[in-house]
Design an enzyme around this catalytic site. Structure first.
Site, short mmCIF file in Angstrom:
data_model
loop_
_atom_site.label_atom_id
_atom_site.label_comp_id
_atom_site.label_asym_id
_atom_site.label_seq_id
_atom_site.Cartn_x
_atom_site.Cartn_y
_atom_site.Cartn_z
N GLU A 1 0.78 -1.34 0.26
CA GLU A 1 -0.06 -0.01 -0.13
C GLU A 1 1.05 1.32 0.14
O GLU A 1 0.34 2.22 -0.49
CB GLU A 1 -1.02 -0.12 1.15
CG GLU A 1 -2.45 0.50 0.95
CD GLU A 1 -3.30 0.19 2.09
OE1 GLU A 1 -4.27 0.08 1.71
OE2 GLU A 1 -2.96 0.27 3.21
N HIS B 1 7.32 -26.64 -1.15
CA HIS B 1 6.64 -28.01 -1.93
C HIS B 1 5.42 -27.44 -2.45
O HIS B 1 4.32 -28.30 -3.23
CB HIS B 1 6.16 -28.91 -0.84
CG HIS B 1 7.35 -29.60 0.13
ND1 HIS B 1 7.60 -30.84 -0.19
CD2 HIS B 1 7.99 -28.82 1.07
CE1 HIS B 1 8.73 -31.10 0.62
NE2 HIS B 1 8.72 -30.05 1.56
N LYS C 1 -13.89 0.77 -4.09
CA LYS C 1 -15.22 1.12 -3.11
C LYS C 1 -16.12 2.03 -3.86
O LYS C 1 -17.32 1.98 -3.74
CB LYS C 1 -14.61 2.22 -2.17
CG LYS C 1 -13.76 1.47 -1.10
CD LYS C 1 -13.49 2.57 0.33
CE LYS C 1 -12.33 1.91 1.14
NZ LYS C 1 -11.69 2.86 1.93
O1 PA5 Z 1 -3.51 1.48 5.76
C1 PA5 Z 1 -4.51 1.78 5.65
O2 PA5 Z 1 -4.88 3.25 5.89
C2 PA5 Z 1 -5.86 0.96 5.25
O3 PA5 Z 1 -5.26 -0.41 5.20
C3 PA5 Z 1 -6.80 1.27 6.37
O4 PA5 Z 1 -6.18 0.57 7.47
C4 PA5 Z 1 -8.18 0.31 6.02
O5 PA5 Z 1 -8.82 0.51 4.72
C5 PA5 Z 1 -9.12 0.42 7.11
O6 PA5 Z 1 -9.52 1.83 7.42
P1 PA5 Z 1 -10.23 2.26 8.67
O7 PA5 Z 1 -9.48 1.97 9.65
O8 PA5 Z 1 -10.46 3.69 8.02
O9 PA5 Z 1 -11.70 1.20 8.38
#
Ligand code: PA5
Length: 446
Positions: free
Chosen positions: A287, A308, A422
């Site tokens: 990310e 494996h 989303k």
């Molecule tokens: O690292 C990040 O920002 C994302 O993976 C969030 O943790 C994830 O989308 C969940 O978001 P939220 O905590 O707002 O529900």
């Protein structure tokens, strides 16, 4: 030294002069973090968190964890992405992958709200039947669909079982300090709340209340975890010399390898209990770096089982990958292989040997085999599976990721790409405000 980079199996692929060539860029990236003037610099709260955390909240986390331990059999943690991966990684790292079966003085802990699977949800509801339950709903934004829907279901369950007042005692929310639906709702309902700091993104939040409350409920010493992270901060944050700072060196190796066409990094562990740490690491790096058409693809394997399966690909498939191996130096448990008088299985050459000795041989054998197969291996030596080492390793990876991301030329602290699915999902589900996108999708489907 709690974390040490062993370079033997990468030296044939990245030379000293490659490191010298990239060192200036890596050091500039590091400086952006020190001076807090890079892109996304409003998300650097993780940097000083191990020494600069809210002591009052920390005590409240410990007290709430004790209360939860005393009042439930099952602790349900609702969250997705950075709102659950770190806590789950820590619990399995320290307590093992069979934590729930082995837990005696602490509740079973289940993580849910990280998918939209009816089956996963129903399985957990069955597990909860006849048991006392507490819930921690975690969402920084407070509006993420997966945890929000799951929380609605568990809230209803708890209110039916304990009444509104009883449920209030059993629900804890971890969310933004001021904003978001979850914050507003929790204040209205009178739930206990903990804060996801404004300047810490989800994937960097494991050492905040997001991770600390579930980790403490599992009976893990969160002070020791913070002490490990603080030690890593001391060791890596201020040393600007790439050649004596293993964290900067790791960031440098990744970038040199990526530029040489090794664009997939596989995190390797020989301990199944580190599988969730690998998942946390994949989110952290994936990310943070995968944007603007750039980034290394983070993958992971647990050896020797995956020798494996994916082992075949790693040995002989496309040569566009490298491995980063986490080598735990001290095994938490000792298993001695027994002698068999008849030796029918032919294993007496291992009689009296520790199983960890065999695991270690598998690792050394694989390192040589993969190096011979043109796969560079960076080895990260880690002392043990203690909470201290977990905190230390988490900080090492967080800093390395930020430095590496800047060196790649991206903002390591945003995740604009996550919005694309989303937007489409909300349009398909008829969420108000998404009509235009819905029409667009419908025209593409017809
Ligand atoms: O690292 C990040 O920002 C994302 O993976 C969030 O943790 C994830 O989308 C969940 O978001 P939220 O905590 O707002 O529900």
């Amino acid at each position: 030294m709690e974390v040490k980079l062993s370079e033997k199996f990468v030296k044939d692929f990245v030379t000293e002069s490659d490191l010298e060539d990239i060192s200036h860029e890596v050091c500039l990236s590091h400086k952006k973090i020190l001076d807090e003037n890079g892109e996304g610099n409003d998300f650097l709260g993780w940097k000083n968190l191990p020494v600069n955390y809210d002591r009052e909240e920390f005590s409240r986390i410990k007290a709430t964890a004790e209360k939860i331990k005393g009042m439930c059999d099952v602790f349900v943690v609702i969250g997705i992405g950075g709102s659950y991966l770190g806590a789950r990684a820590a619990i399995e790292f320290v307590k093992g992958s069979f934590y729930n079966s082995l837990a005696k003085d602490t509740p079973e802990i289940y993580f849910i709200g990280n998918s939209l699977s009816s089956s996963a949800l129903c399985d957990l509801l069955k597990i909860c039947e006849g048991k006392d339950i507490c819930v921690n709903v975690i969402s920084k934004s407070g509006v993420t669909t997966e945890p929000a829907v799951t929380f609605r279901i568990f809230r209803e369950l708890l209110e039916k079982k304990y009444g509104k007042d009883g449920a209030r005692e059993r629900i804890v929310a971890t969310t933004d300090k001021r904003r978001g639906t979850l914050k507003e709702f929790s204040d209205k309902m009178g739930y206990e709340t903990f804060v996801v700091p404004d300047d810490i993104g989800g994937r960097y939040s494991v050492l905040s209340a997001v991770g600390l409350l579930p980790i403490a409920v599992a009976g893990i010493d969160i002070e020791k975890m913070m002490a490990g992270a603080a030690k890593a901060r001391e060791a890596f944050l201020f040393n600007e010399d790439l050649f004596t700072n293993d964290c900067l060196k790791y960031a440098a190796y990744r970038n040199v390898l990526c530029r040489n066409g090794k664009v997939t990094e596989i995190l390797v562990t020989y301990e199944p209990s580190l599988q969730m740490l690998c998942e946390w690491w994949k989110q952290l790096f994936g990310e943070s770096e995968g944007k603007d058409g750039k980034g290394l693809l983070p993958d992971s394997v647990v050896f020797s089982t995956d020798l494996h399966s994916l082992g075949q690909y790693i040995q002989q498939g496309q040569r566009n990958l490298f491995e980063t191996v986490i080598d735990i130096k001290k095994s938490s448990d000792t298993v001695i292989i027994p002698n068999d008088e008849n030796n029918t299985d032919g294993l007496n050459f291992l009689s009296g040997k520790e199983l960890s000795y065999v695991n270690n041989a598998a690792m050394t054998a694989t390192l040589f085999a993969h190096a011979d197969g043109d796969v560079p291996n960076i080895v990260i030596e880690l002392a043990d599976r203690s909470e201290y080492s977990f905190g230390y390793l988490v900080y090492f990876f967080e800093l390395a990721c930020a430095v590496s991301g800047y060196t790649l030329g991206v903002n390591p602290f945003n995740q604009p790409g996550v919005e694309a699915y989303k937007k489409n999902m909300f349009a398909l589900l008829g969420k108000p405000g998404y009509d235009e996108q819905r029409e667009l999708l419908e025209s593409r489907m017809s």
